[in-house]
Design a protein around this motif. Sequence first.
Motif, PDB file in Angstrom:
ATOM      1  N   THR A 109     -18.690   4.062   7.903  1.00 50.99           N
ATOM      2  CA  THR A 109     -18.747   4.250   9.212  1.00 50.99           C
ATOM      3  C   THR A 109     -19.787   3.292   9.570  1.00 50.99           C
ATOM      4  O   THR A 109     -20.143   3.149  10.875  1.00 50.99           O
TER       5      THR A 109
ATOM      6  N   ASP B 146      -8.302  -4.269   0.307  1.00 45.24           N
ATOM      7  CA  ASP B 146      -7.737  -3.388  -0.206  1.00 45.24           C
ATOM      8  C   ASP B 146      -6.752  -3.458  -1.644  1.00 45.24           C
ATOM      9  O   ASP B 146      -5.816  -4.643  -2.063  1.00 45.24           O
TER      10      ASP B 146
ATOM     11  N   LEU C 202     -18.513   0.633  11.039  1.00 40.82           N
ATOM     12  CA  LEU C 202     -17.786   0.273  11.825  1.00 40.82           C
ATOM     13  C   LEU C 202     -17.837   0.810  13.410  1.00 40.82           C
ATOM     14  O   LEU C 202     -18.504   0.135  14.706  1.00 40.82           O
TER      15      LEU C 202
ATOM     16  N   PRO D 124      -0.160   6.716  -0.048  1.00 44.97           N
ATOM     17  CA  PRO D 124      -0.720   7.641  -0.190  1.00 44.97           C
ATOM     18  C   PRO D 124      -2.703   7.616   0.017  1.00 44.97           C
ATOM     19  O   PRO D 124      -2.955   8.985  -0.399  1.00 44.97           O
TER      20      PRO D 124
ATOM     21  N   ARG E   9      -5.172  -4.324  -5.538  1.00 41.83           N
ATOM     22  CA  ARG E   9      -3.812  -3.155  -6.227  1.00 41.83           C
ATOM     23  C   ARG E   9      -3.987  -3.657  -7.433  1.00 41.83           C
ATOM     24  O   ARG E   9      -3.743  -4.972  -7.755  1.00 41.83           O
TER      25      ARG E   9
ATOM     26  N   GLY F 180     -17.395   7.246   2.300  1.00 44.18           N
ATOM     27  CA  GLY F 180     -17.846   6.914   4.131  1.00 44.18           C
ATOM     28  C   GLY F 180     -18.843   6.958   4.954  1.00 44.18           C
ATOM     29  O   GLY F 180     -18.247   6.585   5.740  1.00 44.18           O
TER      30      GLY F 180
ATOM     31  N   ALA G 242      -6.887  -0.335   9.328  1.00 46.55           N
ATOM     32  CA  ALA G 242      -7.762  -0.680   9.041  1.00 46.55           C
ATOM     33  C   ALA G 242      -8.223   0.701   8.140  1.00 46.55           C
ATOM     34  O   ALA G 242      -9.469   0.695   7.024  1.00 46.55           O
TER      35      ALA G 242
ATOM     36  N   CYS H  81      -6.982   6.290   3.982  1.00 45.70           N
ATOM     37  CA  CYS H  81      -7.961   7.107   4.342  1.00 45.70           C
ATOM     38  C   CYS H  81      -7.925   8.714   4.802  1.00 45.70           C
ATOM     39  O   CYS H  81      -7.380   8.999   5.289  1.00 45.70           O
TER      40      CYS H  81
ATOM     41  N   ARG I 244      -7.006  14.566  -4.250  1.00 47.38           N
ATOM     42  CA  ARG I 244      -6.974  14.889  -3.000  1.00 47.38           C
ATOM     43  C   ARG I 244      -6.673  16.084  -2.604  1.00 47.38           C
ATOM     44  O   ARG I 244      -7.018  16.523  -1.513  1.00 47.38           O
TER      45      ARG I 244
ATOM     46  N   LEU J 142       0.777  -1.569   0.204  1.00 48.82           N
ATOM     47  CA  LEU J 142      -0.339   0.097   0.343  1.00 48.82           C
ATOM     48  C   LEU J 142       0.706   1.009   0.403  1.00 48.82           C
ATOM     49  O   LEU J 142       0.703   1.760  -0.382  1.00 48.82           O
TER      50      LEU J 142
ATOM     51  N   LEU K 293      -9.741   7.538  -4.972  1.00 49.32           N
ATOM     52  CA  LEU K 293      -9.549   6.336  -5.514  1.00 49.32           C
ATOM     53  C   LEU K 293      -8.272   5.807  -6.183  1.00 49.32           C
ATOM     54  O   LEU K 293      -7.613   4.487  -5.757  1.00 49.32           O
TER      55      LEU K 293
HETATM   56  C1  HEM Z   1     -14.650   3.434   8.972  1.00 53.16           C
HETATM   57  C2  HEM Z   1     -14.796   4.003   8.217  1.00 53.16           C
HETATM   58  C3  HEM Z   1     -13.748   4.186   7.140  1.00 53.16           C
HETATM   59  C4  HEM Z   1     -13.547   2.969   7.064  1.00 53.16           C
HETATM   60  C5  HEM Z   1     -12.738   1.831   7.633  1.00 53.16           C
HETATM   61  C6  HEM Z   1     -12.289   3.546   5.849  1.00 53.16           C
HETATM   62  C7  HEM Z   1     -11.377   2.538   5.206  1.00 53.16           C
HETATM   63  C8  HEM Z   1     -11.131   3.332   4.289  1.00 53.16           C
HETATM   64  C9  HEM Z   1      -9.298   2.571   3.503  1.00 53.16           C
HETATM   65  C10 HEM Z   1      -9.115   0.809   3.725  1.00 53.16           C
HETATM   66  C11 HEM Z   1      -8.662   3.128   2.552  1.00 53.16           C
HETATM   67  C12 HEM Z   1      -7.769   2.882   0.949  1.00 53.16           C
HETATM   68  C13 HEM Z   1      -8.224   2.655  -0.001  1.00 53.16           C
HETATM   69  C14 HEM Z   1      -7.390   2.411  -0.434  1.00 53.16           C
HETATM   70  O1  HEM Z   1      -5.883   2.274  -0.130  1.00 53.16           O
HETATM   71  O2  HEM Z   1      -7.289   2.469  -2.018  1.00 53.16           O
HETATM   72  C15 HEM Z   1     -10.272   4.442   2.007  1.00 53.16           C
HETATM   73  C16 HEM Z   1      -9.666   6.019   1.056  1.00 53.16           C
HETATM   74  C17 HEM Z   1     -10.616   6.637   1.589  1.00 53.16           C
HETATM   75  N1  HEM Z   1     -11.560   6.820   2.514  1.00 53.16           N
HETATM   76 FE1  HEM Z   1     -12.105   6.279   4.134  1.00 53.16          FE
HETATM   77  N2  HEM Z   1     -12.510   4.698   5.600  1.00 53.16           N
HETATM   78  C18 HEM Z   1     -13.965   5.205   6.030  1.00 53.16           C
HETATM   79  C19 HEM Z   1     -14.447   6.797   6.378  1.00 53.16           C
HETATM   80  C20 HEM Z   1     -13.984   7.255   5.691  1.00 53.16           C
HETATM   81  C21 HEM Z   1     -15.317   8.686   5.951  1.00 53.16           C
HETATM   82  C22 HEM Z   1     -15.928   8.574   6.761  1.00 53.16           C
HETATM   83  C23 HEM Z   1     -14.793   9.355   4.160  1.00 53.16           C
HETATM   84  C24 HEM Z   1     -15.126  10.428   3.876  1.00 53.16           C
HETATM   85  C25 HEM Z   1     -16.184  11.259   3.887  1.00 53.16           C
HETATM   86  C26 HEM Z   1     -13.909   8.887   4.009  1.00 53.16           C
HETATM   87  C27 HEM Z   1     -13.448   9.008   2.575  1.00 53.16           C
HETATM   88  C28 HEM Z   1     -12.215   7.930   1.883  1.00 53.16           C
HETATM   89  C29 HEM Z   1     -11.770   8.686   0.619  1.00 53.16           C
HETATM   90  C30 HEM Z   1     -12.262  10.061   0.041  1.00 53.16           C
HETATM   91  C31 HEM Z   1     -10.558   7.503   0.522  1.00 53.16           C
HETATM   92  C32 HEM Z   1      -9.414   7.761  -1.175  1.00 53.16           C
HETATM   93  C33 HEM Z   1      -8.561   8.575  -0.560  1.00 53.16           C
HETATM   94  C34 HEM Z   1      -7.447   8.340  -1.593  1.00 53.16           C
HETATM   95  O3  HEM Z   1      -7.654   8.026  -2.543  1.00 53.16           O
HETATM   96  O4  HEM Z   1      -6.522   9.098  -1.511  1.00 53.16           O
HETATM   97  N3  HEM Z   1     -13.728   7.474   4.208  1.00 53.16           N
HETATM   98  N4  HEM Z   1     -11.147   5.118   3.712  1.00 53.16           N
END
Ligand code: HEM
Length: 403
Positions: free
Chosen positions: A245, A290, A248, A347, A292, A241, A342, A350, A93, A56, A82
């Motif tokens: 969530t 996740d 969770l 990069p 790749r 999100g 988690a 989350c 981002r 990652l 993403l």
């Molecule tokens: C328990 C809640 C959450 C978990 C477990 C979670 C988990 C993750 C994970 C594992 C990734 C990485 C994906 C990757 O590596 O390709 C990710 C990316 C992301 N998450 Fe979350 N997420 C959560 C809540 C949220 C919330 C509340 C938001 C926004 C409102 C959010 C927005 C994003 C965004 C925009 C990305 C992409 C980031 C990027 O590509 O740079 N997530 N999330």
Amino acid sequence: MEALAKEPFAFNPFDEETRRDPYPLFARARREHPVFRHEGLPVSSVFLHADCQAILRDPRTWSSMFPTPPGFTPEDVPRSMLVTDPPEHARLRGLVSQAFTPKRVRELAPRIEAIAHELLDQAIARREVDLVEALTYPLPVIVIAEMIGVPAADRGRFKAWSDALVAPLGSVFFSEPSPEMIAEQRRIRAELEEYFVRLVEDRRRSPKDDLLTGLVQAELEGSRLAFDELLAMLILLLVAGNETTTNLIGNAALELLAHPDALADVRADPSLTGAAIEEVLRFSSPVQMDPRLAARDVTVQGVTIPAGEFVLCWLGSANRDETVFERADSFDIRREKQNHLAFGFGPHYCLGASLATLEAEIAVRVLVQRTRSFSRVDAEPLPLHPSIVFRGVTSLPMRLEQA
Ligand code: HEM
């Protein structure tokens, strides 16, 4: 035990029993098949914490730019952050990251708390509720809708859209999408586009103090954000999100019920709730996998992954890796070291991690404070989230006794 050890190793992430409790199989995979090639498919599963983390953190070797799945056209799959690699990734981002800094998120705490109380007022008055419907789904969706600037009253529609968008996630690595699935995905995207186009036009005419206005301004400058990128961003924020969530908070309620000592500790000292949420993230990770794409031939644990093949990093397994976490299979809210994966790593870590943790902490703290007890209505197995990416239940009937 010996008979079990001699059984050939198989890992089918769609198997219902495996999905309910993947952890024994994950433990065996870490010992015997830390990298497991899925026969006949260009896909390998990766189970160790160190390997998942190394993958990652290295987007040059392990890309997030997945090819368009068979049957879809590139227009069907808008490129959000993403699914982009550096340097485009940083541009996308960067446009929204300011809204999600720990400081900005902390400022939302009073509003999140007010929403949690409002939802629990209604839930407690009913005594028996589906906690997903009453709390775990509406809380994150109201918060993100208010941040983006879309009417929270439309949340029923967001749920229908996001459920439909995420249900097939993960399955594309194992089978070609069916024509019905492709048609359904196109229909949802068309509806979402129509919905957002109207809101975007509104903000062009009358800017407000919300994320949508900021994105529309970036789009108006042309070079910073194309319209399809704007749309992809809105969909990602609205969908990424929420499901996660919701899972969770639901997983937290279930783990606290399964571990009454931890629940008693949190009741006695609500300041432990944040630590309890961290442990739920590790122990019952809402995002289990996740993926790749190998950008070149790479060898991991002696297994060569040819360029163009996929690796699935099983975060749920990495977070139980006994070489990283002492007593990895114990639910212990007083753990000091919490380098779980988690929220991913590197990069794409989350963007919403601070927001999600705060929402879950407030939801669980308010649930515990406002109830003398909460319990399952029956012992029936709960319906699982349909996608193999997620760990969570889609319905959680609960009895709430007012404090
Ligand atoms: C328990 C809640 C959450 C978990 C477990 C979670 C988990 C993750 C994970 C594992 C990734 C990485 C994906 C990757 O590596 O390709 C990710 C990316 C992301 N998450 Fe979350 N997420 C959560 C809540 C949220 C919330 C509340 C938001 C926004 C409102 C959010 C927005 C994003 C965004 C925009 C990305 C992409 C980031 C990027 O590509 O740079 N997530 N999330």
